[in-house]
Every structure is written in structure tokens, then in C-alpha cells.
Write an enzyme that holds these catalytic residues in place. Structure first.
Site, PDB file in Angstrom:
ATOM      1  N   HIS A  18       0.953  -1.203   0.015  1.00  0.00           N
ATOM      2  CA  HIS A  18      -0.138   0.033   0.184  1.00  0.00           C
ATOM      3  C   HIS A  18       0.886   1.248  -0.020  1.00  0.00           C
ATOM      4  O   HIS A  18       0.184   2.341  -0.433  1.00  0.00           O
ATOM      5  CB  HIS A  18      -0.894  -0.017   1.209  1.00  0.00           C
ATOM      6  CG  HIS A  18      -1.985  -1.263   1.051  1.00  0.00           C
ATOM      7  ND1 HIS A  18      -2.634  -1.629   2.012  1.00  0.00           N
ATOM      8  CD2 HIS A  18      -2.535  -1.734  -0.020  1.00  0.00           C
ATOM      9  CE1 HIS A  18      -3.646  -2.453   1.691  1.00  0.00           C
ATOM     10  NE2 HIS A  18      -3.601  -2.557   0.499  1.00  0.00           N
ATOM     11  N   SER A 102      -6.718  -1.263  -0.963  1.00  0.00           N
ATOM     12  CA  SER A 102      -6.305  -0.793  -1.972  1.00  0.00           C
ATOM     13  C   SER A 102      -7.274   0.616  -2.647  1.00  0.00           C
ATOM     14  O   SER A 102      -7.052   1.428  -3.191  1.00  0.00           O
ATOM     15  CB  SER A 102      -5.848  -1.739  -3.085  1.00  0.00           C
ATOM     16  OG  SER A 102      -6.720  -2.564  -3.293  1.00  0.00           O
ATOM     17  N   ASP A 166      -4.231  -8.400  -7.206  1.00  0.00           N
ATOM     18  CA  ASP A 166      -3.937  -8.678  -5.916  1.00  0.00           C
ATOM     19  C   ASP A 166      -4.551  -9.899  -5.477  1.00  0.00           C
ATOM     20  O   ASP A 166      -5.489  -9.753  -4.704  1.00  0.00           O
ATOM     21  CB  ASP A 166      -3.946  -7.692  -4.981  1.00  0.00           C
ATOM     22  CG  ASP A 166      -3.740  -7.734  -3.542  1.00  0.00           C
ATOM     23  OD1 ASP A 166      -3.040  -8.604  -3.289  1.00  0.00           O
ATOM     24  OD2 ASP A 166      -4.125  -7.001  -2.754  1.00  0.00           O
TER      25      ASP A 166
END
Ligand SMILES: C[S@@+](CC[C@H](N)C(=O)[O-])C[C@H]1O[C@@H](n2cnc3c(N)ncnc32)[C@H](O)[C@@H]1O
Length: 283
Positions: A18, A102, A166
Site C-alpha cells: 500500500h 487498495s 492482488d
């Protein structure tokens, strides 16, 4: 589909992923032209660190919890600044009770002219994500397989932006699917930034993936890896990396400079480490 990111949000791997994501968005925001973020495996967007799932594993304490408690050097403070801005934005201050995933990092750092396509397959998590963004006209939320999203949403109308992949690594063959996504993204959106997260468990599989990715033809390709214990094996996650195609020009050097301090903060024993891999010539 058993994986729920709520158990892991804010752990050591999220910190690196992140913080890098936030830096990339910060660079994209330096030009006025709008960009698009396509997040193929988005999760629920925002996590409550006091929720049952987070309390059960306590993983965030080894990640964002350590960052919050530490005295950071000016260099690391600067490197983490975009991510810390997103954390402060969702918490309304320095007390981090909520952890932005995210999507929430992206929208916290975004502008009116930017657009978001978030995709999440798990029905319950899709519902949470949709509810979070119900009032935000910049955001579209989808619920298909994330690799279909990568193909269907590229190239974005804006011709600028970031694709985030991801996946949960629940099923065999994830590295193969990710590698196809690298090649798909290169074919459809050659100039776009692509960020793919991977666990460092099966080290041979990671090597094969990175080698395959470096054959996709991106002129600039890097990977940033960090491990808090010796990686490899079947135990709890010890290490993770992010592969980045078309990274901002300075990202590799500036990340390399702060990794030793970040590793001292997040490492669990003397085997902890980190590195930046330059996988293409032009980085
Ligand atoms: C690691 S989490 C994502 C975390 C999020 N990107 C973040 O950084 O906050 C992976 C997510 O993928 C979802 N998922 C699992 N299989 C999927 C698929 N085939 N397509 C899209 N999403 C999927 C899971 O439900 C989970 O929420």
C-alpha cells in the site's frame, strides 16, 4: 472462496504494497490529466482494526501498528507520506482505527477528474465494497473474475493509469494466471502502470513468474520484495513482493534507500530482509 482480507488488513505485506501503491498514485496525480485505477481483486475497501477478524489474527499489529508506534526517520516519513495521507484521510486524524485497502487508498488520494473500476468476486465483499462507494460517481464496482476485468477494462479511456492485481492465492495456478495478466496488460495498455502482488512462499514459482514477466516486453519493470522471517515453506506468510511495470522513474532508487529502515521496523528476526530487483534494462 474462503479468503477474507479482513483477517490480514494492515499486516506487514499490506504496508509495503500500500505504501508503494500510494507513491505511484502520488506520481500519477502530478499531472492534471485524469487517470483510471483498475483494481481486479479489490476486497471490501476499508477495514475496521477493532473488528472480530482483525482481533483474531492481530496481524495489523506487526504492520501498520508498528509504523504508527515508531519514530520514523525523515527519509522514511517522506517515503511513506502518500500512504500516511490516505490513512489520516479515512481516520480523520492520527488515530488509525480504520485501515484503507487498495480502493480506499486510491480514492483518498484521487481527484475529481480520476476514475476507478474496482472488482471483487466474493458476493459479501462485493456488497460491502458497493455500499462504500454508493455515493461516489467516480467509482464503478464489478463482481466478475478479476482476470476478466484486466482484459475487459484495458485500455482505459483516459490512456493513463494503474492496474492492480492482488489475488488471494487460494487456488493452484495463480502465478500462471498472473503471468497471463502481465502479458495481457502489456498488449492492451503498454504505457500503463501495472502492479501485481505475490507471496514469497514457493521461491521457484516466484522466480519463474518474474522471468516470464520480464519477457512481456515492458521497457521498465521492477520488483520490490520484503520478508520478515526467512521466506519459503508452508507456515504463515513470511515474505511478499510487488511487481511493477512502468513504475515512476525514481521509485526503485528511493525505495531501495528506505528498505533497511523499513525492514528494521517490520522484521521479526535476523533473517528479515528486503530488496529491489531491476528486471528490465531501463530502470
Ligand atoms: C488480497 S485480497 C485484496 C486486497 C485488496 N487488493 C487491498 O489491497 O486492499 C484478494 C481479494 O480477491 C477476492 N477474490 C478471490 N478470487 C477472486 C477472483 N477470481 N476475482 C476477483 N476477486 C477475487 C477475494 O475475495 C479478496 O477480497
Amino acid at each position: 472462496m474462503n479468503y477474507r482480507h479482513a483477517f490480514h488488513a494492515g499486516n506487514f505485506a499490506d504496508v509495503l504494497k500500500h505504501a508503494v501503491l500510494a507513491r505511484i498514485l502520488d506520481y500519477l496525480s502530478r499531472k492534471d490529466a485524469g487517470y483510471r485505477v483498475i483494481d481486479s481483486h479489490a476486497g471490501i475497501g476499508l477495514y475496521d482494526l477493532a473488528a472480530e477478524e482483525a482481533l483474531k489474527t492481530g496481524e495489523w499489529q506487526g504492520g501498520v501498528g508498528r509504523i504508527q508506534a515508531a519514530r520514523l526517520s525523515p527519509a522514511l516519513t517522506d517515503w511513506l507520506a502518500p500512504w500516511l495521507t490516505a490513512l489520516r484521510a479515512v481516520n480523520g486524524g492520527d488515530d488509525f482505527l480504520l485501515y484503507p485497502g487498495s480502493p480506499a487508498i486510491a480514492t483518498a488520494l484521487g481527484r475529481l477528474q480520476d476514475r476507478y473500476h474496482f472488482n471483487e468476486l466474493h458476493p459479501q465483499d462485493f456488497a460491502s465494497l458497493s455500499a462504500l462507494y454508493a455515493g461516489d460517481r467516480r467509482v464503478r464496482v464489478g463482481s466478475e473474475d478479476g482476470y476478466v476485468t484486466v482484459r475487459a477494462q484495458l485500455p482505459p479511456h483516459e490512456r493513463r493509469g494503474l492496474v492492480i492485481v492482488d489475488p488471494p492465492f487460494e487456488e493452484a495456478g495463480e502465478f500462471d494466471r498472473m503471468l497471463r495478466a502481465v502479458h495481457d496488460a502489456r498488449k492492451r495498455f503498454a504505457t500503463g502502470c501495472l502492479m501485481i502482488w505475490y507471496p514469497i512462499k514457493d521461491i521457484a514459482a516466484v522466480d519463474t513468474f518474474l522471468k516470464g514477466a520480464s519477457e512481456a516486453g515492458y521497457p521498465r519493470l521492477i520488483a520490490i520484495e520484503q520478508w520478515v522471517r526467512e521466506p519459503g515453506g508452508d507456515g504463515p506468510l513470511a515474505g511478499a513482493g510487488v511487481l511493477i511495470a512502468n513504475p515512476p522513474f525514481t521509485l526503485a532508487d528511493e525505495t531501495e534507500a528506505i528498505l533497511p529502515e523499513l525492514t528494521r521496523l517490520l522484521g521479526e528476526d535476523e533473517e528479515a530482509g528486503a530488496r529491489v530487483l531491476r528486471l528490465a534494462e531501463d530502470v
